[in-house]
Design a protein around this motif. Structure first.
Motif, PDB file in Angstrom:
ATOM      1  N   THR A 237      35.134   3.908 -54.196  1.00 40.36           N
ATOM      2  CA  THR A 237      35.286   5.383 -54.641  1.00 40.36           C
ATOM      3  C   THR A 237      33.318   6.038 -54.561  1.00 40.36           C
ATOM      4  O   THR A 237      32.874   7.176 -54.837  1.00 40.36           O
ATOM      5  N   GLY A 238      32.506   4.788 -53.836  1.00 37.52           N
ATOM      6  CA  GLY A 238      30.985   6.154 -54.786  1.00 37.52           C
ATOM      7  C   GLY A 238      30.318   4.561 -54.204  1.00 37.52           C
ATOM      8  O   GLY A 238      30.252   2.774 -54.304  1.00 37.52           O
ATOM      9  N   TYR A 239      28.705   5.270 -53.774  1.00 34.90           N
ATOM     10  CA  TYR A 239      27.324   4.063 -53.356  1.00 34.90           C
ATOM     11  C   TYR A 239      26.455   4.364 -53.990  1.00 34.90           C
ATOM     12  O   TYR A 239      25.976   5.105 -54.026  1.00 34.90           O
ATOM     13  N   ASP A 240      25.999   3.217 -54.072  1.00 32.31           N
ATOM     14  CA  ASP A 240      25.249   3.266 -54.980  1.00 32.31           C
ATOM     15  C   ASP A 240      23.495   3.397 -53.903  1.00 32.31           C
ATOM     16  O   ASP A 240      23.359   2.741 -52.701  1.00 32.31           O
ATOM     17  N   ILE A 241      22.571   3.838 -54.752  1.00 32.63           N
ATOM     18  CA  ILE A 241      21.186   4.067 -54.412  1.00 32.63           C
ATOM     19  C   ILE A 241      20.729   3.378 -55.202  1.00 32.63           C
ATOM     20  O   ILE A 241      20.778   3.776 -56.650  1.00 32.63           O
ATOM     21  N   GLY A 242      20.189   2.218 -55.760  1.00 36.78           N
ATOM     22  CA  GLY A 242      18.756   1.384 -56.419  1.00 36.78           C
ATOM     23  C   GLY A 242      17.394   1.522 -56.727  1.00 36.78           C
ATOM     24  O   GLY A 242      16.916   2.618 -55.476  1.00 36.78           O
ATOM     25  N   ALA A 243      17.006   1.679 -57.383  1.00 36.99           N
ATOM     26  CA  ALA A 243      15.495   1.572 -58.144  1.00 36.99           C
ATOM     27  C   ALA A 243      15.101   0.041 -57.190  1.00 36.99           C
ATOM     28  O   ALA A 243      15.866  -0.874 -56.539  1.00 36.99           O
ATOM     29  N   SER A 244      14.114   0.328 -56.334  1.00 39.12           N
ATOM     30  CA  SER A 244      13.043  -0.435 -56.157  1.00 39.12           C
ATOM     31  C   SER A 244      11.589  -0.121 -55.728  1.00 39.12           C
ATOM     32  O   SER A 244      11.071   1.292 -55.832  1.00 39.12           O
ATOM     33  N   ASP A 245      10.973  -0.946 -55.621  1.00 39.65           N
ATOM     34  CA  ASP A 245       9.308  -0.806 -56.266  1.00 39.65           C
ATOM     35  C   ASP A 245       9.002  -1.815 -55.498  1.00 39.65           C
ATOM     36  O   ASP A 245       8.153  -3.485 -55.607  1.00 39.65           O
ATOM     37  N   PRO A 246       7.858  -1.334 -54.861  1.00 42.74           N
ATOM     38  CA  PRO A 246       7.555   0.434 -54.079  1.00 42.74           C
ATOM     39  C   PRO A 246       8.762   0.825 -53.603  1.00 42.74           C
ATOM     40  O   PRO A 246       9.782  -0.660 -52.870  1.00 42.74           O
ATOM     41  N   PHE A 247       9.646   1.400 -53.307  1.00 47.61           N
ATOM     42  CA  PHE A 247      10.694   1.748 -53.234  1.00 47.61           C
ATOM     43  C   PHE A 247      10.935   1.740 -51.682  1.00 47.61           C
ATOM     44  O   PHE A 247       9.560   2.372 -50.540  1.00 47.61           O
ATOM     45  N   THR A 248      12.045   1.185 -51.254  1.00 51.85           N
ATOM     46  CA  THR A 248      12.636   0.858 -49.843  1.00 51.85           C
ATOM     47  C   THR A 248      14.180   1.155 -49.274  1.00 51.85           C
ATOM     48  O   THR A 248      14.534   0.605 -50.442  1.00 51.85           O
ATOM     49  N   LEU A 249      13.978   1.855 -47.970  1.00 48.12           N
ATOM     50  CA  LEU A 249      15.341   1.782 -47.836  1.00 48.12           C
ATOM     51  C   LEU A 249      16.457   1.207 -47.715  1.00 48.12           C
ATOM     52  O   LEU A 249      17.779   1.144 -48.515  1.00 48.12           O
TER      53      LEU A 249
ATOM     54  N   ALA B 285      15.206  -1.048 -66.647  1.00 48.27           N
ATOM     55  CA  ALA B 285      15.187   0.269 -65.243  1.00 48.27           C
ATOM     56  C   ALA B 285      14.962  -0.665 -64.111  1.00 48.27           C
ATOM     57  O   ALA B 285      15.777   0.562 -63.483  1.00 48.27           O
ATOM     58  N   LYS B 286      14.616  -1.917 -64.517  1.00 47.77           N
ATOM     59  CA  LYS B 286      14.784  -1.846 -62.521  1.00 47.77           C
ATOM     60  C   LYS B 286      16.277  -2.285 -61.635  1.00 47.77           C
ATOM     61  O   LYS B 286      16.235  -2.720 -60.408  1.00 47.77           O
ATOM     62  N   TYR B 287      17.400  -2.153 -62.745  1.00 47.04           N
ATOM     63  CA  TYR B 287      18.417  -2.491 -62.157  1.00 47.04           C
ATOM     64  C   TYR B 287      19.214  -0.747 -62.173  1.00 47.04           C
ATOM     65  O   TYR B 287      20.554  -0.715 -61.328  1.00 47.04           O
ATOM     66  N   ASP B 288      18.470   0.174 -62.095  1.00 42.72           N
ATOM     67  CA  ASP B 288      19.093   1.070 -61.982  1.00 42.72           C
ATOM     68  C   ASP B 288      19.806   1.777 -61.054  1.00 42.72           C
ATOM     69  O   ASP B 288      18.936   1.802 -60.092  1.00 42.72           O
ATOM     70  N   VAL B 289      21.165   2.432 -60.884  1.00 44.04           N
ATOM     71  CA  VAL B 289      21.033   2.966 -59.888  1.00 44.04           C
ATOM     72  C   VAL B 289      21.738   3.891 -60.483  1.00 44.04           C
ATOM     73  O   VAL B 289      22.101   5.068 -60.874  1.00 44.04           O
ATOM     74  N   VAL B 290      21.898   5.523 -59.206  1.00 45.05           N
ATOM     75  CA  VAL B 290      22.405   6.947 -58.936  1.00 45.05           C
ATOM     76  C   VAL B 290      23.602   6.569 -57.423  1.00 45.05           C
ATOM     77  O   VAL B 290      23.178   6.162 -56.668  1.00 45.05           O
ATOM     78  N   GLU B 291      24.335   6.713 -58.180  1.00 40.39           N
ATOM     79  CA  GLU B 291      25.865   6.687 -56.875  1.00 40.39           C
ATOM     80  C   GLU B 291      26.115   8.098 -56.522  1.00 40.39           C
ATOM     81  O   GLU B 291      26.064   8.749 -56.777  1.00 40.39           O
TER      82      GLU B 291
END
Length: 473
Positions: free
Chosen positions: A325-337, A287-293
């Motif tokens: 083609t797309g750009y990742d926003i990944g999981a981070s804990d705590p979330f940091t832009l 889960a720590k590697y999860d991303v949304v594109e």
């Protein structure tokens, strides 16, 4: 003896005959009770750096080792490329069944798959707007098989179906659905089990964690490495690694392993959506590697609506390898832009927002905005992008979490209920990432100033330009 165990023993006997050296401290274990097929476990205490097994390069199922490579011109394989070439060689070996040197190996490889390539339409629909759906590529694969592989098989039918008087008819039938399905199975085996086979003296660059860039991995020939692919993978319990030597591929323990413990390889930093696409399952410790594109067409749409989509800037960004083609926003804990946002995405947005004179000045210097710095206007545009991306999903994260009926993650390996549950987990993770990004970007846009909390990696990239480690393929 159980047919499953009998196949395992026949495989190990074949492997030893092929010159493999297998430690007497390990065993091939039946893990069907936990839906893990076969696995490798320790039966005695294993020390760090101890050799678990050594596989001679001649035992690798590859184009080079297949008889087919001696019968078909090298130029044909070069035209097909590493992926299709290995599918062709595996089809040849599989089709020849008992005559193939690798028949005992095929007998322990999966015959059923739970990867997204084999999901039904209603099951894929549960992934909603996840970008992984666009990466399945079934139709594109069908076209490649039909236009690239089938013509080669027809041209060399007498070789491919050696000794069969109906070779030409069989070659013509390779374009039928059943045979295209067989090609998909070979492709799925490669996706799940093949290794990028480095030469005896590799020269590719790897980072501090041992991962090469995607471009470099794509150029390497692929091969199926018997026994190495029997190891299951675990991001947290990884305790073994494959090392490339001149004549062997050697699996060694990375740490002490106790008797009874399973031996695990690692896939690298793969998000769970890609685990599902490539391997047909998910597990929480990835889960720590999860991303949304964030797809580029969406960026184009939002930027155009704001009057910011300028072709000269895009051309400049493309010259600097920022356009993707797309750009990742990944999981981070705590979330940091700045830890989660793709550096290329920040550079893209900030470049589109630059006043004309500042852009000309930057262009004249051959530079780009610093990826570790985000303006309030940049955050505002990214906020709109994230909100638009959220709207592409048919349900909200709260609706998913609060659903009255929760599908079980356990159950039959390829059951519809299990697939629904895995898809739901993937889409919830993506929506959670989007929600965290939306909140953080909204706060930054309202407060102004630059984003804080840049990691060491981003700080270094402020000097070197955008760059991100490629995820394992």
């Amino acid at each position: 003896m159980d047919p499953f165990d009998e196949a395992s023993q026949a495989f190990l006997a074949w492997l030893r005959r092929s010159g493999a050296d297998i430690s007497n401290k390990i065993e091939l274990k039946d893990l069907r009770n936990i839906q893990a097929g076969r696995g490798v476990a320790a039966i005695d205490k294993i020390e760090e750096d101890e050799v678990l097994f050594r596989i001679p390069r001649s035992a690798i199922l590859s184009v080079e080792n297949s008889i087919l490579s001696k019968e078909i011109p090298k130029a044909t394989f070069e035209h097909l490329g590493p992926w299709l070439s290995l599918i062709l060689a595996m089809l040849y070996e599989y089709t020849n069944e008992g005559a193939s040197n690798w028949a005992p190996y095929f007998n322990v490889l999966p015959s059923e798959f739970n990867t997204l390539m084999f999901w039904e339409k209603d099951e894929l629909a549960e992934l909603q707007a996840s970008a992984v759906v666009q990466k399945i590529g079934k139709d594109g694969a069908d076209e490649m098989f039909t236009t690239e592989l089938v013509p080669v098989i027809k041209e060399f039918a007498e070789v491919f179906f050696s000794g069969d008087e109906k070779a030409k008819d069989r070659a013509e039938a390779m374009k039928e659905p059943d045979n295209l399905f067989l090609m998909h199975k070979m492709g799925s085996l490669i996706m799940a089990y093949a290794f990028d086979v480095e030469p005896a003296n590799p020269e590719k660059d790897v980072d501090e964690e041992g991962y090469a860039s995607e471009d470099e991995d794509e150029a390497l020939p692929k091969g199926m490495v018997p026994m190495a692919d029997m190891l299951n993978a675990d991001a947290d319990r990884n305790n073994a690694r494959l090392f490339y030597e001149e004549e062997y591929l050697t699996m060694k323990a990375l740490k002490p392993i106790n008797a009874g413990d399973e031996i695990f390889n690692d896939y690298g930093p793969l998000p769970r959506s890609d685990l599902l696409r490539r391997y047909g399952y998910i597990t929480d410790n990835y889960a720590k590697y999860d991303v949304v594109e964030i797809p580029f067409p969406l960026i184009k749409e939002i930027a155009s609506a704001a009057g910011l989509f300028l072709e000269d800037r895009l051309e400049y960004l493309d010259e600097h390898d920022v356009i993707e083609t797309g750009y990742d926003i990944g999981a981070s804990d705590p979330f940091t832009l700045l830890e989660s946002l793709s550096p290329e995405l920040i550079v893209l947005v900030e470049t589109l927002l630059l006043p004309s004179d500042e852009f000309r000045c930057l262009k004249n210097k051959g530079k780009l905005p610093k990826p570790g710095t985000m303006t309030a206007k940049g955050a505002e545009l990214l906020h709109k992008l994230v909100q638009a991306r959220i709207q592409q999903y048919s349900t909200s994260v709260d609706e998913d979490i609060n659903a009255a009926v929760d599908e079980p993650m356990t159950g039959q390996y390829n059951s519809k209920e299990r697939r629904y549950a895995m898809a739901k987990t993937v889409r919830i993770s993506e929506k959670n990432i989007l929600r965290e990004a939306e909140q953080a970007l909204g706060q930054l846009a309202r407060g102004g100033g630059n984003a804080n909390g840049a990691s060491k990696r981003q700080a270094e990239e402020q000097e070197t330009g955008p760059g991100k480690k490629q995820r394992a393929k």
